[in-house]
Design a protein around this motif. Structure first.
Motif, short mmCIF file in Angstrom:
data_model
loop_
_atom_site.label_atom_id
_atom_site.label_comp_id
_atom_site.label_asym_id
_atom_site.label_seq_id
_atom_site.Cartn_x
_atom_site.Cartn_y
_atom_site.Cartn_z
N TRP A 1 0.84 -1.20 0.00
CA TRP A 1 0.00 0.00 0.00
C TRP A 1 0.87 1.25 0.00
O TRP A 1 1.88 1.32 0.69
N ALA B 1 -2.16 7.59 -1.39
CA ALA B 1 -2.69 8.11 -2.65
C ALA B 1 -3.30 9.49 -2.50
O ALA B 1 -3.47 10.21 -3.48
N ASP C 1 -8.65 10.09 -7.87
CA ASP C 1 -7.22 9.85 -8.03
C ASP C 1 -6.88 10.12 -9.49
O ASP C 1 -7.46 9.51 -10.39
N TYR D 1 -5.93 -0.80 -10.32
CA TYR D 1 -5.60 -0.15 -9.06
C TYR D 1 -6.56 -0.65 -7.99
O TYR D 1 -7.76 -0.76 -8.24
N THR D 2 -6.04 -0.97 -6.82
CA THR D 2 -6.85 -1.41 -5.69
C THR D 2 -6.71 -0.38 -4.58
O THR D 2 -5.60 0.08 -4.30
N TYR D 3 -7.82 -0.04 -3.95
CA TYR D 3 -7.85 1.01 -2.94
C TYR D 3 -8.46 0.51 -1.65
O TYR D 3 -9.30 -0.39 -1.64
N VAL E 1 -10.01 2.70 1.87
CA VAL E 1 -10.24 3.99 2.52
C VAL E 1 -10.01 3.78 4.02
O VAL E 1 -10.59 2.87 4.61
N SER F 1 -11.36 -2.43 -6.39
CA SER F 1 -10.43 -2.32 -7.51
C SER F 1 -11.13 -1.76 -8.74
O SER F 1 -12.34 -1.93 -8.92
#
Length: 95
Positions: free
Chosen positions: A3, A6, A18, A27-29, A31, A46
């Protein structure tokens, strides 16, 4: 998963955009809600960015000048994202 930071928004926000990402990439996020005492992470989500296709403009001011068995073409280059040009030819009266 490695990680990396971002971005961030203030408390109460419900969205973030983003930008400046590579095309055709997954892209994997996560929060992360946080305060001075603790944090809590969302489940991962993702998305795959689309491939960016540069807009092309019509080449302008095409001229054709003939001499003994050759034709020289010239035009105004109105693009910065083209990778080349192709030429189409027809004999007089053809469509």
């Amino acid at each position: 998963m490695g990680w990396v930071f971002a971005g961030s928004v203030a408390g109460g926000a419900i969205s973030y955009t983003d930008t400046g990402l590579a095309g055709s990439t997954i892209y994997t996020y996560v929060v992360r809600a946080f305060n001075s005492q603790n944090y809590a992470d969302s489940d991962p989500a993702s998305a795959t960015t689309e491939v960016e296709v540069p807009q092309l403009f019509v080449p302008e001011n095409l001229t054709a000048k003939a001499s003994k068995g050759v034709v020289n073409l010239a035009w105004t280059d109105t693009n910065t994202g083209e990778t080349g040009y192709r030429f189409l030819r027809a004999e007089a009266g053809a469509r």
